[in-house]
Design an enzyme around this catalytic site. Structure first.
Site, PDB file in Angstrom:
ATOM      1  CG  ASP A  29     -40.795 106.196  29.675  1.00 35.04           C
ATOM      2  OD1 ASP A  29     -40.460 107.007  30.559  1.00 35.04           O
ATOM      3  OD2 ASP A  29     -40.961 104.986  29.892  1.00 35.04           O
ATOM      4  CD  GLU A  82     -17.498 115.552  14.557  1.00 29.90           C
ATOM      5  OE1 GLU A  82     -18.574 115.392  13.962  1.00 29.90           O
ATOM      6  OE2 GLU A  82     -16.858 114.624  15.065  1.00 29.90           O
ATOM      7  CB  CYS A 114     -15.578 111.741  17.841  1.00 26.23           C
ATOM      8  SG  CYS A 114     -17.252 112.320  17.503  1.00 26.23           S
ATOM      9  CB  THR A 155     -27.162 111.933  21.004  1.00 23.33           C
ATOM     10  OG1 THR A 155     -27.356 112.175  19.604  1.00 23.33           O
ATOM     11  CG2 THR A 155     -27.919 110.695  21.408  1.00 23.33           C
ATOM     12  CG  HIS A 236     -16.235 108.907  21.227  1.00 22.32           C
ATOM     13  ND1 HIS A 236     -16.441 110.256  21.421  1.00 22.32           N
ATOM     14  CD2 HIS A 236     -17.072 108.528  20.223  1.00 22.32           C
ATOM     15  CE1 HIS A 236     -17.359 110.681  20.562  1.00 22.32           C
ATOM     16  NE2 HIS A 236     -17.752 109.644  19.833  1.00 22.32           N
ATOM     17  CE  LYS A 245     -26.712 100.454  23.414  1.00 24.20           C
ATOM     18  NZ  LYS A 245     -27.375 101.028  22.216  1.00 24.20           N
ATOM     19  CG  ASN A 280     -21.895 113.688  21.134  1.00 26.41           C
ATOM     20  OD1 ASN A 280     -20.692 113.632  21.373  1.00 26.41           O
ATOM     21  ND2 ASN A 280     -22.421 113.233  20.010  1.00 26.41           N
ATOM     22  CB  SER A 312     -17.996 108.648  12.568  1.00 28.52           C
ATOM     23  OG  SER A 312     -18.759 108.281  13.702  1.00 28.52           O
TER      24      SER A 312
END
Length: 392
Positions: A29, A82, A114, A155, A236, A245, A280, A312
């Site tokens: 979807d 990176e 990142c 992403t 970021h 979020k 991204n 990360s």
């Protein structure tokens, strides 16, 4: 001494994929990509576009805007990425050569997922503080590629952001008293010799949101600044829903409105305009958001912004910046939008072919590759391990 970002410019590949096309091809979807991830388009880099070419384009745009005295006083070039193209030689040295910069310049790379662009930026602030009158060029450049049909495919993206750092900046003043936290965790990593990263998606999302909450609390304790002291926050953005979020985790929308802080959620949307169209770009994504916020938000001189950087592995840092009087003259939103509009839209089959080819080795002559880059600074081939580039 006031030190900060005097100018900031963006570079992206000339190709993109519409996320609706990808969703239909994958039997998903489209709302899962557009709403669930917050992505509308994905920048796609052909084999002739790499981290070095994107970095050179963004840096050239910054130097074109710089005054002669700023260029003459350049003493430091840092590339945060990176997506290294060589295990030894710095991409900053390659960019230095492509741009024809003076020999008396210190050039090196920083790699920490990142977070590398922010590490470069804070290093540049320290350099200018220790060398009054000198300037520094900081470039964040990356290709985010996970492969066809993978969980991370929607992403992906690519892009670079370059920044000139100097005394008395005309865009953003950086407060050197930032707050950082480090935690050894394997949420995202790429062993040497592998072309795509390994990701523990659920762990990575949790590490990101937890890190933001911890860094924000630590920064408030150290500086006395609370959420009410910020005109906007930038994050970021591995995908644009991620920062939302994290923000909602410390300031739910309902609570924000009750506390008179609803502007932090509303202005978050202003920081997403470019990222929704690029996708991204790893270490460049925070600063792509900064550019979008400056170009689309009703900011005023003296407004304080919080920039959350996350890499990360993991490192997080909250950097505070202040908007400078006349900052609007240092950005050209129309040119950025025109460049994004001018890109070529790929069909899904074209995208799959271009991505597959770009993940493989480049031969001695890259002119026969799919949709070779016609812009300035393109990779023309690799001869005996030496990368060859076209200059304007």
């Amino acid at each position: 001494m006031l030190i900060g970002i005097d100018s900031l410019e963006i570079a992206t590949p000339e190709l993109y994929l519409d996320m609706t096309d990808l969703a239909v091809a994958r039997g998903v979807d489209p709302a899962k990509f557009h709403t669930g991830l917050g992505q509308d388009q994905m920048a796609v880099a052909p084999a002739t576009t790499d981290v070095v070419t994107l970095a050179a384009r963004a840096a050239a745009a910054v130097l074109d805007r710089a005054e002669e005295a700023d260029t003459a006083s350049l003493g430091l070039v840092v590339v945060g990425s990176e997506s290294a193209v060589d295990a030894s030689k710095a991409m900053a040295v390659m960019v230095h050569g492509l741009l024809g910069l003076p020999e008396g310049v210190r050039a090196f790379d920083i790699r920490e997922a990142c977070y590398a662009g922010t590490a470069g930026l804070m290093t540049a602030v320290d350099y200018v503080a220790a060398h009054p009158g000198r300037t520094a060029l900081v470039i964040a450049s990356d290709l985010a590629r996970y492969g066809l049909g993978t969980g991370g495919e929607p992403t992906q993206g690519a892009g670079a952001v370059a920044m000139l750092v100097r005394q008395d900046p005309r865009l953003l003043v950086i407060d050197p008293a930032s707050t950082a936290r480090t935690q050894d965790v394997y949420d995202f990593w790429r062993p040497e010799g592998e072309s795509v990263p390994r990701v523990d998606g659920h762990l990575s999302n949790r590490c990101y949101t937890d890190m933001f909450a911890r860094v924000l609390a630590a920064h408030q304790e150290a500086s006395g600044l609370g959420l009410e002291d910020f005109a906007a926050l930038c994050f970021h953005l591995p995908y644009t829903k991620m920062g939302r979020k994290a923000l909602a985790g410390v300031l739910p929308p309902e609570e924000a409105e009750a506390r008179g802080l609803g502007h932090l959620h509303r202005r978050y949307d202003d920081s997403l305009v470019y990222s929704r169209r690029v996708g991204n770009c790893y270490t460049a994504s925070l600063y792509l958001g900064v550019a979008s916020l400056l170009d689309h938000c009703d900011l005023r001189a003296g407004d304080r912004l919080g920039l959350f950087s996350y890499g990360s592995g993991a490192v997080g840092e909250l950097v505070t910046v202040t908007v400078v009087e006349g900052f609007g003259a240092r950005r050209d939103p129309g040119a950025t939008v025109s460049a994004l509009d001018a890109r070529r839209r790929l069909g899904v089959e074209e995208y799959e072919s271009v991505l597959t080819e770009s993940l493989g080795p480049v031969g001695e002559d890259a002119s026969a590759t799919l949709l070779p880059d016609e812009g300035p600074y393109a990779l023309t081939g690799v001869v005996d391990g030496v990368r060859r580039y076209r200059r304007p």
